[in-house]
Scaffold this active site. Structure first.
Site, PDB file in Angstrom:
ATOM      1  N   ASP A   3       1.000  -0.816  -0.157  1.00 55.56           N
ATOM      2  CA  ASP A   3      -0.182  -0.178   0.028  1.00 55.56           C
ATOM      3  C   ASP A   3       0.861   1.165  -0.038  1.00 55.56           C
ATOM      4  OD1 ASP A   3      -2.134   1.918   0.255  1.00 55.56           O
ATOM      5  OD2 ASP A   3      -3.098  -0.360   1.609  1.00 55.56           O
TER       6      ASP A   3
ATOM      7  N   ASP B 154      -3.125   4.825  -2.613  1.00 50.49           N
ATOM      8  CA  ASP B 154      -4.341   5.659  -1.479  1.00 50.49           C
ATOM      9  C   ASP B 154      -4.914   6.780  -2.322  1.00 50.49           C
ATOM     10  OD1 ASP B 154      -5.327   4.954   0.967  1.00 50.49           O
ATOM     11  OD2 ASP B 154      -4.598   7.202   1.615  1.00 50.49           O
TER      12      ASP B 154
ATOM     13  N   GLU C 214      -6.760   3.323  -6.119  1.00 48.06           N
ATOM     14  CA  GLU C 214      -8.443   3.701  -4.560  1.00 48.06           C
ATOM     15  C   GLU C 214      -8.719   4.832  -5.274  1.00 48.06           C
ATOM     16  OE1 GLU C 214      -9.968   4.403   0.111  1.00 48.06           O
ATOM     17  OE2 GLU C 214      -7.992   5.134  -1.007  1.00 48.06           O
TER      18      GLU C 214
ATOM     19  N   HIS D  30     -11.218  -2.675   4.229  1.00 50.87           N
ATOM     20  CA  HIS D  30     -11.161  -2.429   5.435  1.00 50.87           C
ATOM     21  C   HIS D  30     -11.969  -1.112   6.511  1.00 50.87           C
ATOM     22  CE1 HIS D  30      -7.934   0.522   3.291  1.00 50.87           C
ATOM     23  NE2 HIS D  30      -7.876   0.516   4.130  1.00 50.87           N
ATOM     24  N   ASP D  31     -12.153  -0.499   4.542  1.00 58.24           N
ATOM     25  CA  ASP D  31     -13.306   0.894   5.241  1.00 58.24           C
ATOM     26  C   ASP D  31     -14.097   0.652   4.328  1.00 58.24           C
ATOM     27  OD1 ASP D  31     -10.556   2.334   5.147  1.00 58.24           O
ATOM     28  OD2 ASP D  31      -9.923   2.732   3.031  1.00 58.24           O
TER      29      ASP D  31
END
Ligand code: GLC
Length: 529
Positions: free
Chosen positions: A101, A203, A267, A328-329
């Site tokens: 990431d 990200d 993302e 995870h979000d």
């Protein structure tokens, strides 16, 4: 078939690991890299081709790793650089690639660059961040708000200017107009690529460039979506700038410089037409872009189908979609899409693994882990801590992997994991592993089917005519995927064929002469001669 020169990730199944919650090897309640290494055999058994690790770099954890204070070092709670190198090697031995990431939009406020930046208006790194004067009347530099709530500007007392942050005030945004920032990130990409990392999940890829003139965002209107209305403004100038594509093209050139080009997954929480732009001309920007329109869609045939068709139509030639249900979000799909109904969970998993594109599973998807109900004291996500009880934050989807129903769930030997464990008796790897009827077995068989049928995993796809609450599409020349996303029995007209994998495993190998009957929330892959 995928031609041999096609990238590995087109036929791959990717798997997101949230390292803090995957496997704890040293009994401190927090997952770590040796814990991941211990479970590589499991991932190989499942059939995963690549793992994306949420950040394992050094962070004071204001936002659990997404506030980085050293981009080129491993956080001690996760292990050492040696552990990381061992992970890449051991994963490689099992045919599994490792994706990092990378968080280019912002750093931690504790990053030495920011510490220097805020030390004086003339410091070396001053221009690495987004600084501005307040207005003469004492108002903030402009109206930009943080996506984590509140104003996007924080006053720095020492130098008397404001710095901008799209997220927490502990996460100052970098100034991507600065060439030194760009060059430094080139080095970070190379640092990890040279260590054998196969690619990066980027990200908030759509956010990194801010308007050079810091213009006010326009107000939201009644026509805007819920989130835009909630923030009261459209993110036109603090994010979503067209100049971001120039930066992504630069990264792609860098990624393509390697013998095995590195994969860039973005993302990209943007509408479908904007998502398509992140693929550039089909080969000069992102390799894969996360489609949040799909993740956030209700699990109903007309809506899901519309988004998939719209995406397929929007992507430039050569571009390849990615499909994901949880991260995870965004909470876990078994709860969000499937309302914890096992039949619907099975159906959603079959959908994810059968669409044309690369599926990205989130740890625990394969066993149907549900969101976990937490108390206020349990919360660790800064958003939950700040907004409870109006918003509980993202912890419900971040609880530890459920390996077994023993103490610590096979996740930890500590008395208390960093977040509570979910319902171990209901869902765990050990109980499902050898059960032919389990979700885990279904998942593994679907992955195995993809692998042994490249025409299925990489083949083209076209929607078929179905009743409204069904959804069916072809894969390659010989396969049809059919789903009934409703509580009524439905009939879908398909060519005759043999059921290869059905959510009801009792139907595997059944011959279907034509009109295909699907029980409520049933789905299957049909192979015809
Ligand atoms: C991304 C991450 C999220 C984080 C945010 C700010 O959306 O996925 O977890 O909070 O960026 O870095």
């Amino acid at each position: 078939m995928t031609p041999a020169d096609e990238p590995w990730w087109k036929t791959a199944v990717l798997y997101q690991i949230y390292p803090r919650s995957f496997a704890d090897s040293d009994a401190d309640g927090v997952g770590d890299i040796p814990g991941i290494i211990d479970h590589l055999d499991y991932l190989a058994w499942l059939g995963v081709d690549g793992i994306w690790l949420s950040p394992v770099t050094v962070s004071p954890n204001a936002d659990w790793g997404y506030d980085v204070s050293d981009f080129c070092a491993i956080a001690p709670e996760f292990g050492t650089m040696d552990d990381f190198d061992r992970l890449v090697g051991e994963a490689g031995n099992r045919g599994i690639r490792v994706l990092m990431d990378i968080v280019p939009n912002h750093t931690s406020e504790e990053h030495p660059w920011f510490v220097d930046s805020r030390s004086s208006r003339t410091s070396d790194h001053r221009d690495w961040y987004v600084w501005a004067d307040g207005k003469e009347d004492g108002a903030l530099p402009n109206n930009w708000v943080s996506s984590f709530g509140g104003p996007g500007w924080t006053l720095d007392e020492t130098t008397g200017q404001y710095y901008f942050h799209n997220h927490l005030q502990e996460q100052p945004d970098l100034n991507w107009w600065n060439e030194d920032v760009r060059a430094t990130f080139d080095d970070i990409f190379r640092f990890w690529s040279d260590r054998g990392v196969a690619g990066f999940r980027i990200d908030v890829a759509n956010v990194i460039i801010k308007d050079a003139e810091l213009r006010d965002n326009p107000p939201a209107t009644e026509d805007d979506d819920f989130e835009t209305q909630m923030f009261g403004q459209r993110s036109v100038y603090n994010a979503n700038r067209p100049e971001v594509h120039e930066v992504i093209r630069r990264w792609r050139r860098l990624a393509d410089d390697y013998d095995e080009p590195r994969l860039l997954i973005g993302e990209t929480p943007v509408p479908v037409d904007k998502l398509a732009e992140f693929y550039g001309n089909g080969s000069d920007e992102l390799g894969l872009a996360f489609n949040f329109n799909f993740i956030s869609a209700p699990f109903r045939a007309p809506e899901m189908r519309a988004i998939v068709e719209e995406t397929e139509a929007a992507l430039p030639p050569g571009a390849w979609p990615a499909w994901t249900g949880s991260n995870h979000d965004m909470f876990r799909f078994p709860t969000r899409w499937a309302e914890d109904d096992p039949a619907k969970v099975r159906l959603a998993l079959l959908m994810l693994l059968s669409l044309r594109g690369t599926p990205v599973l989130y740890e625990g998807d394969e066993i149907g882990m549900a969101n976990v109900t937490l108390t206020q004291e349990d919360l660790r996500d800064p958003l939950g801590v700040r907004f409870y009880p109006y918003y509980e934050g993202r912890d419900a989807g971040r609880t530890p992997m459920q390996w077994s129903d023993g103490a610590g769930g096979g996740f930890t030997d500590a008395d208390r994991p960093w977040l509570p464990l979910g319902d171990l008796a209901a869902v765990n790897v050990q109980a499902q592993r050898d059960d032919p009827g389990s979700l885990l077995t279904l998942c593994r068989d679907l992955i195995g089917f993809r692998r042994s049928h490249p025409a299925f995993s990489a083949g083209e796809s076209a929607s078929l005519l179905t009743p409204e609450n069904a959804w069916a599409w072809t894969r390659g020349d010989r396969h049809v995927v059919a789903l009934n996303i409703s509580s009524e029995e439905l009939v879908v007209s398909t060519p005759a064929g043999t059921v290869r994998i059905c959510t009801d495993r009792g139907r595997d190998l059944e011959f279907v002469p034509g009109d295909l009957k699907l029980a409520p929330f049933e789905g299957l892959i049909l192979e015809h001669p």
